[in-house]
Design a protein around this motif. Structure first.
Motif, PDB file in Angstrom:
ATOM      1  N   LYS A 107      40.671  38.829  34.307  1.00 26.02           N
ATOM      2  CA  LYS A 107      41.025  39.782  35.364  1.00 26.02           C
ATOM      3  C   LYS A 107      41.646  41.034  34.738  1.00 26.02           C
ATOM      4  O   LYS A 107      41.343  42.158  35.143  1.00 26.02           O
ATOM      5  CB  LYS A 107      41.998  39.160  36.356  1.00 26.02           C
ATOM      6  CG  LYS A 107      42.423  40.116  37.474  1.00 26.02           C
ATOM      7  CD  LYS A 107      43.484  39.518  38.353  1.00 26.02           C
ATOM      8  CE  LYS A 107      44.791  39.397  37.685  1.00 26.02           C
ATOM      9  NZ  LYS A 107      45.790  40.383  37.823  1.00 26.02           N
ATOM     10  N   GLU A 111      40.134  44.643  35.397  1.00 23.31           N
ATOM     11  CA  GLU A 111      41.002  45.056  36.509  1.00 23.31           C
ATOM     12  C   GLU A 111      40.715  46.470  37.016  1.00 23.31           C
ATOM     13  O   GLU A 111      40.766  46.724  38.223  1.00 23.31           O
ATOM     14  CB  GLU A 111      42.468  44.942  36.096  1.00 23.31           C
ATOM     15  CG  GLU A 111      43.414  45.134  37.251  1.00 23.31           C
ATOM     16  CD  GLU A 111      44.805  44.627  36.936  1.00 23.31           C
ATOM     17  OE1 GLU A 111      45.550  44.420  37.894  1.00 23.31           O
ATOM     18  OE2 GLU A 111      45.143  44.435  35.755  1.00 23.31           O
ATOM     19  N   LYS A 119      41.748  42.745  44.357  1.00 25.31           N
ATOM     20  CA  LYS A 119      43.039  42.518  43.696  1.00 25.31           C
ATOM     21  C   LYS A 119      43.996  41.773  44.620  1.00 25.31           C
ATOM     22  O   LYS A 119      44.676  40.836  44.195  1.00 25.31           O
ATOM     23  CB  LYS A 119      43.662  43.847  43.275  1.00 25.31           C
ATOM     24  CG  LYS A 119      42.965  44.513  42.108  1.00 25.31           C
ATOM     25  CD  LYS A 119      43.631  45.839  41.787  1.00 25.31           C
ATOM     26  CE  LYS A 119      42.898  46.576  40.693  1.00 25.31           C
ATOM     27  NZ  LYS A 119      43.496  47.886  40.413  1.00 25.31           N
ATOM     28  N   ILE A 122      42.845  38.106  45.096  1.00 30.89           N
ATOM     29  CA  ILE A 122      43.117  37.316  43.892  1.00 30.89           C
ATOM     30  C   ILE A 122      44.600  36.951  43.829  1.00 30.89           C
ATOM     31  O   ILE A 122      44.954  35.816  43.505  1.00 30.89           O
ATOM     32  CB  ILE A 122      42.641  38.052  42.623  1.00 30.89           C
ATOM     33  CG1 ILE A 122      41.102  38.042  42.563  1.00 30.89           C
ATOM     34  CG2 ILE A 122      43.236  37.431  41.366  1.00 30.89           C
ATOM     35  CD1 ILE A 122      40.502  38.926  41.495  1.00 30.89           C
TER      36      ILE A 122
END
Length: 140
Positions: A107, A111, A119, A122
């Motif tokens: 990630k 990112e 985001k 997650i």
């Protein structure tokens, strides 16, 4: 003078505890079975890879995950954990954490390509995984 005695007593206590800890550590080191470190790491690595395959399914090759499918990998991990976590020991949770750490590392790599929605989702999934582990700790 009383204050100096208190300080001296604290220093002596700290020294005694330090000695006790060192003695215990030496005793533990001397009496534990000698497993070569490289063998233990290799066995653990293979075990984590098996867990990775079992928990992530088609997303098991974490190095190939993209920003588009990383969220789904976390979802797959959470669904697998929900289905199987009831009988997991602390050792098995450590392997799950190793898989989570690999996903988290991936990630961090992708990112900048993740959308705000991905985001946020997650983060929620990571929180749910922690909640599952806590739930298991409470049952124990």
């Amino acid at each position: 003078m009383k204050n100096n005695n208190k300080i001296l007593a604290k220093i002596m206590l700290a020294g005694a505890l330090g000695f006790s800890f060192a003695a215990e550590a030496a005793n533990y080191t001397l009496h534990t079975p000698a497993i070569p470190v490289a063998v233990a790491i290799a066995q653990d690595d293979n075990s984590v890879k098996q867990w990775q395959q079992e928990l992530l399914g088609e997303y098991a090759d974490v190095s190939k995950l993209t920003a588009e499918n990383l969220r789904q990998a976390y979802i797959t991990l959470l669904e697998s954990a929900r289905a199987k976590q009831a009988n997991w020991s602390d050792q098995e949770w450590k392997k799950v954490h190793a898989v989570i750490n690999q996903l988290d590392a991936r990630k961090n790599v992708v990112e900048k390509q993740l959308g705000a929605d991905d985001k946020a989702k997650i983060k929620l999934l990571q929180g749910e995984l922690r909640a599952l582990e806590t739930k298991g700790d409470i049952k124990d």
